[in-house]
Write a protein that holds these residues in place. Structure first.
Motif, PDB file in Angstrom:
ATOM      1  N   THR A   1       0.934  -1.285   0.036  1.00 20.96           N
ATOM      2  CA  THR A   1       0.077  -0.013  -0.228  1.00 20.96           C
ATOM      3  C   THR A   1       0.982   1.439  -0.312  1.00 20.96           C
ATOM      4  OG1 THR A   1       0.152  -0.254   2.623  1.00 20.96           O
ATOM      5  CG2 THR A   1      -1.794  -1.371   1.016  1.00 20.96           C
ATOM      6  N   ILE A   2       0.526   2.673  -1.007  1.00 21.04           N
ATOM      7  CA  ILE A   2       0.885   3.218  -0.564  1.00 21.04           C
ATOM      8  C   ILE A   2       0.422   4.334  -0.234  1.00 21.04           C
ATOM      9  CG2 ILE A   2       2.331   4.721  -2.020  1.00 21.04           C
ATOM     10  CD1 ILE A   2       2.145   2.815  -4.526  1.00 21.04           C
ATOM     11  N   GLN A   3       1.212   5.589   0.892  1.00 21.57           N
ATOM     12  CA  GLN A   3      -0.125   6.507   1.315  1.00 21.57           C
ATOM     13  C   GLN A   3       1.149   7.523   1.260  1.00 21.57           C
ATOM     14  OE1 GLN A   3      -0.275   4.909   5.512  1.00 21.57           O
ATOM     15  NE2 GLN A   3      -2.575   4.482   5.220  1.00 21.57           N
ATOM     16  N   LEU A   4       0.514   8.788   1.143  1.00 21.58           N
ATOM     17  CA  LEU A   4       0.914  10.018   0.435  1.00 21.58           C
ATOM     18  C   LEU A   4       0.652  11.030   2.152  1.00 21.58           C
ATOM     19  CD1 LEU A   4       0.489  10.898  -3.176  1.00 21.58           C
ATOM     20  CD2 LEU A   4       2.422   9.699  -2.181  1.00 21.58           C
ATOM     21  N   SER A   5       1.790  11.748   2.730  1.00 20.50           N
ATOM     22  CA  SER A   5       1.405  12.856   3.446  1.00 20.50           C
ATOM     23  C   SER A   5       0.639  13.850   3.526  1.00 20.50           C
ATOM     24  CB  SER A   5       2.848  13.412   4.572  1.00 20.50           C
ATOM     25  OG  SER A   5       3.555  14.067   3.475  1.00 20.50           O
TER      26      SER A   5
ATOM     27  N   GLU B   1       5.998  22.831  -2.023  1.00 22.54           N
ATOM     28  CA  GLU B   1       5.761  21.456  -1.304  1.00 22.54           C
ATOM     29  C   GLU B   1       5.969  20.266  -1.506  1.00 22.54           C
ATOM     30  OE1 GLU B   1       1.353  23.296   0.678  1.00 22.54           O
ATOM     31  OE2 GLU B   1       1.460  21.718  -0.553  1.00 22.54           O
ATOM     32  N   ALA B   2       6.777  19.418  -0.192  1.00 21.45           N
ATOM     33  CA  ALA B   2       6.915  17.804  -0.800  1.00 21.45           C
ATOM     34  C   ALA B   2       5.945  17.127   0.437  1.00 21.45           C
ATOM     35  CB  ALA B   2       8.014  17.972   0.003  1.00 21.45           C
ATOM     36  N   SER B   3       5.544  15.668  -0.079  1.00 20.76           N
ATOM     37  CA  SER B   3       4.787  14.826   0.462  1.00 20.76           C
ATOM     38  C   SER B   3       5.427  13.712   1.122  1.00 20.76           C
ATOM     39  CB  SER B   3       3.994  14.592  -0.301  1.00 20.76           C
ATOM     40  OG  SER B   3       3.161  13.066   0.616  1.00 20.76           O
ATOM     41  N   THR B   4       5.650  12.964   2.315  1.00 24.63           N
ATOM     42  CA  THR B   4       6.380  12.422   2.918  1.00 24.63           C
ATOM     43  C   THR B   4       5.415  10.504   1.658  1.00 24.63           C
ATOM     44  OG1 THR B   4       7.522  12.871   4.393  1.00 24.63           O
ATOM     45  CG2 THR B   4       6.784  10.554   4.183  1.00 24.63           C
ATOM     46  N   VAL B   5       6.254  10.294   1.351  1.00 24.32           N
ATOM     47  CA  VAL B   5       5.668   8.554   0.052  1.00 24.32           C
ATOM     48  C   VAL B   5       5.966   7.231   1.254  1.00 24.32           C
ATOM     49  CG1 VAL B   5       5.665   7.302  -1.361  1.00 24.32           C
ATOM     50  CG2 VAL B   5       6.331   9.367  -1.376  1.00 24.32           C
ATOM     51  N   THR B   6       5.059   6.759   2.306  1.00 28.87           N
ATOM     52  CA  THR B   6       5.301   5.594   2.897  1.00 28.87           C
ATOM     53  C   THR B   6       4.124   4.448   1.883  1.00 28.87           C
ATOM     54  OG1 THR B   6       4.930   7.125   4.759  1.00 28.87           O
ATOM     55  CG2 THR B   6       4.606   4.920   5.172  1.00 28.87           C
ATOM     56  N   ILE B   7       5.755   2.990   1.689  1.00 28.85           N
ATOM     57  CA  ILE B   7       5.484   2.153   0.711  1.00 28.85           C
ATOM     58  C   ILE B   7       5.493   0.861   2.292  1.00 28.85           C
ATOM     59  CG2 ILE B   7       5.634   0.185  -0.741  1.00 28.85           C
ATOM     60  CD1 ILE B   7       7.074   3.030  -2.460  1.00 28.85           C
ATOM     61  N   THR B   8       3.854   0.358   2.286  1.00 31.12           N
ATOM     62  CA  THR B   8       3.513  -0.753   3.787  1.00 31.12           C
ATOM     63  C   THR B   8       3.710  -2.634   3.071  1.00 31.12           C
ATOM     64  OG1 THR B   8       3.111   1.107   5.016  1.00 31.12           O
ATOM     65  CG2 THR B   8       2.943  -1.091   5.401  1.00 31.12           C
TER      66      THR B   8
END
Length: 155
Positions: A122-126, A134-141
Motif C-alpha cells: 500500500t502507498i500513502q502520501l502525507s 511543497e513536498a509529501s512523504t511517501v510511505t510504502i507498506t
C-alpha cells in the motif's frame, strides 16, 4: 525304495517392496517446482500419482525409466500459499512387485516449505494536495519483508 527325490527349484519372495521419497527443492517459492523421486527396494508396477497425497499443490504423472525401481514426477505448489510444514505421503498398497507382493503402509517425504504468496503493498502520501514548493512523504507498506526496492520501481 531308497534314496531321495527332489523337486524342481522354486523361488520364494515374501519381501514387500519399500520406498523412499525425495524432493529436489524443499523451499518452494512462486513459480518454482520440485522434482519428486520415489525409489523402491525392488521393481514395482501400478504406481500412479493418485497413490500420493500432495498437500498445497499438484503432482504430475509418475514415470519410470529403469523398470520400476525409480519413479519421478513434478510437484507444483498452489499459488497464494504460505505453509512451512508439508509432506508427500505415499500409500504403498498401490504397488506390487514382480512376485505379486503388495506394498503396505505409508511412506512420508521429508518436510518441505511453500511460500507462493506474493507480497502486496500500500502507498500513502502525507499530503495529497501539493502546491508549488511543497513536498509529501511517501510511505510504502508491504505485507511481508521485501528487498531490492529502489525509486526506479515507482512510476
Amino acid at each position: 525304495g531308497q534314496g531321495l527325490v527332489s523337486s524342481d527349484n522354486f523361488a520364494i519372495d515374501t519381501q514387500l517392496p519399500t520406498a523412499t521419497i525425495q524432493l529436489s527443492d524443499t523451499a518452494l517459492r512462486a513459480g518454482e517446482t520440485s522434482v519428486v523421486t520415489i525409489t523402491f527396494s525392488e521393481a514395482v508396477s501400478g504406481l500412479t500419482r493418485e497413490a500420493l497425497s500432495a498437500p498445497n499443490g499438484t503432482l504430475s504423472e509418475l514415470i519410470t525409466t529403469d523398470g520400476g525401481i525409480t519413479w519421478t514426477g513434478t510437484y507444483t505448489p498452489n499459488a497464494d500459499v504460505t505453509d512451512a510444514t508439508n509432506q508427500l505421503v505415499l500409500n504403498q498398497t498401490w504397488v506390487r512387485d514382480a512376485a505379486g507382493n503388495i506394498g503396505q503402509g505409508l511412506v512420508e517425504s521429508d518436510n518441505f516449505a511453500i511460500d507462493t504468496k506474493l507480497p502486496t503493498a500500500t502507498i500513502q502520501l502525507s499530503d495529497t494536495a501539493l502546491k508549488a514548493g511543497e513536498a509529501s512523504t511517501v510511505t510504502i507498506t508491504f505485507s511481508e519483508a521485501v528487498s531490492g526496492l529502489t525509486r526506479e520501481a515507482l512510476s
